[in-house]
Design a protein around this motif. Structure first.
Motif, PDB file in Angstrom:
ATOM      1  N   THR B 188       0.809  -1.218   0.000  1.00 22.23           N
ATOM      2  CA  THR B 188       0.000   0.000   0.000  1.00 22.23           C
ATOM      3  C   THR B 188       0.850   1.280   0.000  1.00 22.23           C
ATOM      4  OG1 THR B 188      -1.815  -1.184   1.037  1.00 22.23           O
ATOM      5  CG2 THR B 188      -1.887   1.219   1.157  1.00 22.23           C
ATOM      6  N   PRO B 189       1.785   1.452   0.945  1.00 24.42           N
ATOM      7  CA  PRO B 189       2.612   2.671   0.871  1.00 24.42           C
ATOM      8  C   PRO B 189       3.444   2.740  -0.414  1.00 24.42           C
ATOM      9  CG  PRO B 189       3.414   1.162   2.595  1.00 24.42           C
ATOM     10  CD  PRO B 189       2.076   0.670   2.163  1.00 24.42           C
ATOM     11  N   LEU B 190       3.845   1.579  -0.919  1.00 20.46           N
ATOM     12  CA  LEU B 190       4.639   1.560  -2.153  1.00 20.46           C
ATOM     13  C   LEU B 190       3.800   2.056  -3.333  1.00 20.46           C
ATOM     14  CD1 LEU B 190       7.403   0.728  -3.347  1.00 20.46           C
ATOM     15  CD2 LEU B 190       6.387  -1.517  -3.815  1.00 20.46           C
ATOM     16  N   ARG B 191       2.555   1.599  -3.380  1.00 21.62           N
ATOM     17  CA  ARG B 191       1.662   2.040  -4.452  1.00 21.62           C
ATOM     18  C   ARG B 191       1.454   3.551  -4.385  1.00 21.62           C
ATOM     19  NH1 ARG B 191      -2.071  -0.993  -6.852  1.00 21.62           N
ATOM     20  NH2 ARG B 191      -1.816  -2.552  -5.216  1.00 21.62           N
ATOM     21  N   GLU B 192       1.261   4.068  -3.151  1.00 23.14           N
ATOM     22  CA  GLU B 192       1.043   5.512  -2.994  1.00 23.14           C
ATOM     23  C   GLU B 192       2.280   6.307  -3.442  1.00 23.14           C
ATOM     24  OE1 GLU B 192      -2.087   4.851   0.709  1.00 23.14           O
ATOM     25  OE2 GLU B 192      -0.065   5.658   1.111  1.00 23.14           O
ATOM     26  N   LEU B 193       3.460   5.791  -3.070  1.00 22.15           N
ATOM     27  CA  LEU B 193       4.702   6.476  -3.465  1.00 22.15           C
ATOM     28  C   LEU B 193       4.870   6.450  -4.989  1.00 22.15           C
ATOM     29  CD1 LEU B 193       7.299   7.915  -2.713  1.00 22.15           C
ATOM     30  CD2 LEU B 193       8.358   5.689  -2.259  1.00 22.15           C
ATOM     31  N   ALA B 194       4.549   5.285  -5.601  1.00 18.92           N
ATOM     32  CA  ALA B 194       4.682   5.173  -7.058  1.00 18.92           C
ATOM     33  C   ALA B 194       3.758   6.152  -7.761  1.00 18.92           C
ATOM     34  CB  ALA B 194       4.382   3.734  -7.511  1.00 18.92           C
ATOM     35  N   GLN B 195       2.564   6.359  -7.183  1.00 21.88           N
ATOM     36  CA  GLN B 195       1.631   7.319  -7.792  1.00 21.88           C
ATOM     37  C   GLN B 195       2.119   8.750  -7.607  1.00 21.88           C
ATOM     38  OE1 GLN B 195      -1.942   6.008  -5.902  1.00 21.88           O
ATOM     39  NE2 GLN B 195      -2.411   4.494  -7.500  1.00 21.88           N
ATOM     40  N   ALA B 196       2.760   9.016  -6.448  1.00 23.83           N
ATOM     41  CA  ALA B 196       3.239  10.369  -6.165  1.00 23.83           C
ATOM     42  C   ALA B 196       4.477  10.730  -6.983  1.00 23.83           C
ATOM     43  CB  ALA B 196       3.540  10.520  -4.665  1.00 23.83           C
ATOM     44  N   MET B 197       5.208   9.706  -7.431  1.00 22.94           N
ATOM     45  CA  MET B 197       6.453   9.979  -8.169  1.00 22.94           C
ATOM     46  C   MET B 197       6.434   9.297  -9.539  1.00 22.94           C
ATOM     47  SD  MET B 197       9.371   9.691  -5.157  1.00 22.94           S
ATOM     48  CE  MET B 197      10.545  10.706  -6.097  1.00 22.94           C
ATOM     49  N   PRO B 198       5.624   9.806 -10.473  1.00 24.82           N
ATOM     50  CA  PRO B 198       5.487   9.123 -11.762  1.00 24.82           C
ATOM     51  C   PRO B 198       6.749   9.154 -12.615  1.00 24.82           C
ATOM     52  CG  PRO B 198       4.318  11.215 -11.779  1.00 24.82           C
ATOM     53  CD  PRO B 198       4.783  11.005 -10.373  1.00 24.82           C
ATOM     54  N   GLU B 199       7.717  10.008 -12.260  1.00 29.01           N
ATOM     55  CA  GLU B 199       8.928  10.112 -13.086  1.00 29.01           C
ATOM     56  C   GLU B 199       9.945   9.007 -12.806  1.00 29.01           C
ATOM     57  OE1 GLU B 199       7.988  11.682 -10.507  1.00 29.01           O
ATOM     58  OE2 GLU B 199       9.414  13.186  -9.761  1.00 29.01           O
ATOM     59  N   VAL B 200       9.665   8.189 -11.797  1.00 27.98           N
ATOM     60  CA  VAL B 200      10.520   7.020 -11.562  1.00 27.98           C
ATOM     61  C   VAL B 200       9.640   5.772 -11.547  1.00 27.98           C
ATOM     62  CG1 VAL B 200      12.339   8.219 -10.286  1.00 27.98           C
ATOM     63  CG2 VAL B 200      10.359   7.305  -9.060  1.00 27.98           C
ATOM     64  N   THR B 201      10.269   4.606 -11.754  1.00 27.77           N
ATOM     65  CA  THR B 201       9.508   3.359 -11.647  1.00 27.77           C
ATOM     66  C   THR B 201       9.997   2.581 -10.437  1.00 27.77           C
ATOM     67  OG1 THR B 201      11.015   2.077 -13.023  1.00 27.77           O
ATOM     68  CG2 THR B 201       9.206   3.202 -14.156  1.00 27.77           C
ATOM     69  N   PHE B 202       9.049   1.918  -9.778  1.00 29.52           N
ATOM     70  CA  PHE B 202       9.376   1.112  -8.609  1.00 29.52           C
ATOM     71  C   PHE B 202       9.093  -0.356  -8.934  1.00 29.52           C
ATOM     72  CE2 PHE B 202       8.433   5.302  -7.052  1.00 29.52           C
ATOM     73  CZ  PHE B 202       9.311   5.507  -6.000  1.00 29.52           C
ATOM     74  N   GLY B 203      10.107  -1.183  -8.826  1.00 30.46           N
ATOM     75  CA  GLY B 203       9.915  -2.622  -9.010  1.00 30.46           C
ATOM     76  C   GLY B 203       9.988  -3.313  -7.658  1.00 30.46           C
ATOM     77  N   SER B 204       9.160  -4.336  -7.484  1.00 27.42           N
ATOM     78  CA  SER B 204       9.089  -5.030  -6.203  1.00 27.42           C
ATOM     79  C   SER B 204       9.386  -6.513  -6.437  1.00 27.42           C
ATOM     80  CB  SER B 204       7.674  -4.850  -5.648  1.00 27.42           C
ATOM     81  OG  SER B 204       7.485  -5.661  -4.514  1.00 27.42           O
ATOM     82  N   TYR B 205      10.452  -7.019  -5.798  1.00 21.46           N
ATOM     83  CA  TYR B 205      10.921  -8.377  -6.072  1.00 21.46           C
ATOM     84  C   TYR B 205      11.064  -9.164  -4.775  1.00 21.46           C
ATOM     85  CZ  TYR B 205      11.731  -5.761 -10.242  1.00 21.46           C
ATOM     86  OH  TYR B 205      11.532  -4.939 -11.312  1.00 21.46           O
ATOM     87  N   PRO B 206      10.099 -10.060  -4.518  1.00 22.84           N
ATOM     88  CA  PRO B 206      10.125 -10.822  -3.260  1.00 22.84           C
ATOM     89  C   PRO B 206      11.290 -11.806  -3.235  1.00 22.84           C
ATOM     90  CG  PRO B 206       8.448 -11.703  -4.743  1.00 22.84           C
ATOM     91  CD  PRO B 206       9.006 -10.476  -5.402  1.00 22.84           C
ATOM     92  N   PHE B 207      11.804 -12.076  -2.052  1.00 21.50           N
ATOM     93  CA  PHE B 207      12.813 -13.125  -1.905  1.00 21.50           C
ATOM     94  C   PHE B 207      12.557 -13.859  -0.603  1.00 21.50           C
ATOM     95  CE2 PHE B 207      14.745  -9.509   0.287  1.00 21.50           C
ATOM     96  CZ  PHE B 207      15.225 -10.080   1.456  1.00 21.50           C
ATOM     97  N   ARG B 208      13.148 -15.032  -0.488  1.00 24.39           N
ATOM     98  CA  ARG B 208      13.054 -15.813   0.736  1.00 24.39           C
ATOM     99  C   ARG B 208      14.451 -16.275   1.089  1.00 24.39           C
ATOM    100  NH1 ARG B 208       7.983 -19.778   1.776  1.00 24.39           N
ATOM    101  NH2 ARG B 208       8.484 -20.349   3.923  1.00 24.39           N
ATOM    102  N   GLU B 209      14.811 -16.053   2.345  1.00 26.01           N
ATOM    103  CA  GLU B 209      16.171 -16.368   2.783  1.00 26.01           C
ATOM    104  C   GLU B 209      16.021 -17.021   4.140  1.00 26.01           C
ATOM    105  OE1 GLU B 209      19.031 -12.982   1.542  1.00 26.01           O
ATOM    106  OE2 GLU B 209      19.279 -13.238   3.695  1.00 26.01           O
ATOM    107  N   GLY B 210      16.027 -18.348   4.179  1.00 22.28           N
ATOM    108  CA  GLY B 210      15.771 -19.028   5.443  1.00 22.28           C
ATOM    109  C   GLY B 210      14.388 -18.642   5.946  1.00 22.28           C
TER     110      GLY B 210
END
Lengths: 248, 248
Positions: B188-210
């Motif tokens: 949710t906060p990431l989506r809001e930030l992405a909408q507020a800053m259209p001049e950059v792109t935000f990619g979200s990449y899940p990982f699992r480490e133990g």
């Protein structure tokens, strides 16, 4: 009867920017070869709704199956499910069976889904779920399109669920011979052999190993007897073109 | 001004069968990101004349540059140069400057070109040669299409020759932040930030480490000041969403 054909559409800015090295197409290629479905195209496109819709429609028309990888998580850049619904012209909404899978998996960690996590239960109308053993978030199949996760371990798991349900063809067999001469030296007899045996394909792959300029020849087909014959003829070419050490 | 765009067309049955893991698109992706050309599509097709011609024409129309990889050796399955000539509607024949490069390289090994090796000097009318330091067989550029070898070491060499001659854009910068919480918690906060800053792109990449389910967030753009601002705001989100150890 020709084998079924397939394409994979990989969705993700991270592949096109070079951040992530794509792995799922390579896994799929090997699995499809094993079961006798001919992979005819790999296409990687960005996280762009219209581009995904156009690519889906371009690939699902000519091919028996289309697999997709990536873009089905909970964040704003996960837009694959909506693009698939748009490509098929159907609605999309949270579906109860998908929501239950998600809630059950989160409950094991003492959690309930947030609004964003619920996005992963949004399934195009008429799709069948692809359940996986690693997350509660399902993939889905609609028509001849199979929508799977981009995380490699989950992609592998989902493909293992889907693949046994598909009509397969004759497994494509291959044999490989190593020639310790360059491609130029064997190109003519190889071309003649390829023309004489149109039921198999011959691939020629040069390599360099220290001072050796060599060529690996891969012959592919579905009939093991014909492949054996091709290998025998390749061995004759190898004997006739080998460079013998000079002197003692 | 938007950056130039590019696509790569990889030609080769060996990629689609799973025999060979593709490497050149990954190298190209990183090099183009470095110089500010946006790679918008990777497409892998088989050694099939008509398919290659159609793909070339589909990709060269919308993109500033198209790179190809594979199919320019001396054997019967090397059909890229002919397909490029067909796509541009021009003739193709052995060209003297290409033949000289080939002869010179073979002469160093005491050899003269065979008829099949001479095929590697067949160049579509109007193309510019791409000389490389590893083999005498050149690649070539015609229009906005750059035709290069599939062998990775030669592809890298040829790209190193071509890339400095192309008009580049603003290098695409990226910054990456590690969140030790799952995607669902920050969506949710990431989506809001992405909408507020259209001049950059935000990619979200899940990982699992133990035991850790985490998320890497990549922010991309061309203005370093804007990227710094995005990182600051991401750090605030990270602080607000972090899971504190409970107990003691």
């Amino acid at each position: 009867m020709p084998n079924p054909t397939a394409a994979i559409l990989v969705i993700g800015d991270e592949i096109l920017s070079g951040r992530t090295r794509e792995a799922n197409a390579y896994h799929l290629a090997n699995e499809l070869t094993r079961v006798g479905i001919d992979l005819r195209e790999i296409r990687v496109v960005p996280d762009d709704h219209d581009v995904i819709v156009d690519a889906l429609n371009a690939l699902r028309a000519p091919h028996t199956h289309v697999f997709t990888s990536g873009g089905i998580g909970p964040t704003h850049d996960d837009i694959t499910a909506d693009a698939v619904a748009a490509a098929f012209g159907v609605g999309i909404d949270v579906r109860e069976d998908a929501r239950e899978l998600l809630e059950r998996a989160l409950a094991e960690r003492g959690l309930t889904p947030t609004a964003d996590q619920l996005r992963m239960a949004r399934i195009p109308d008429g799709a069948r779920l692809i359940v996986n053993g690693r997350t509660g978030a399902p993939g889905f199949s609609i028509g001849n399109v199979h929508v799977m996760a981009g995380v490699p371990s989950i992609f592998v798991d989902m493909l293992g669920t889907v693949l046994p349900t598909l009509d397969a063809g004759a497994p494509r067999l291959s044999r490989e011979l190593r020639f310790e001469v360059g491609e130029g030296r064997i190109a003519t007899p190889l071309r003649e052999l390829a023309q004489a045996m149109p039921e198999v394909t011959f691939g020629s792959y040069p390599f360099r190993e220290g001072e050796i300029r060599g060529t690996n020849i891969v012959v592919r087909g579905t009939d093991p007897t014909v492949l054996d014959d091709a290998v025998t003829r390749l061995e004759e070419i190898r004997a006739a073109t080998a460079v013998r050490p000079t002197g003692r």
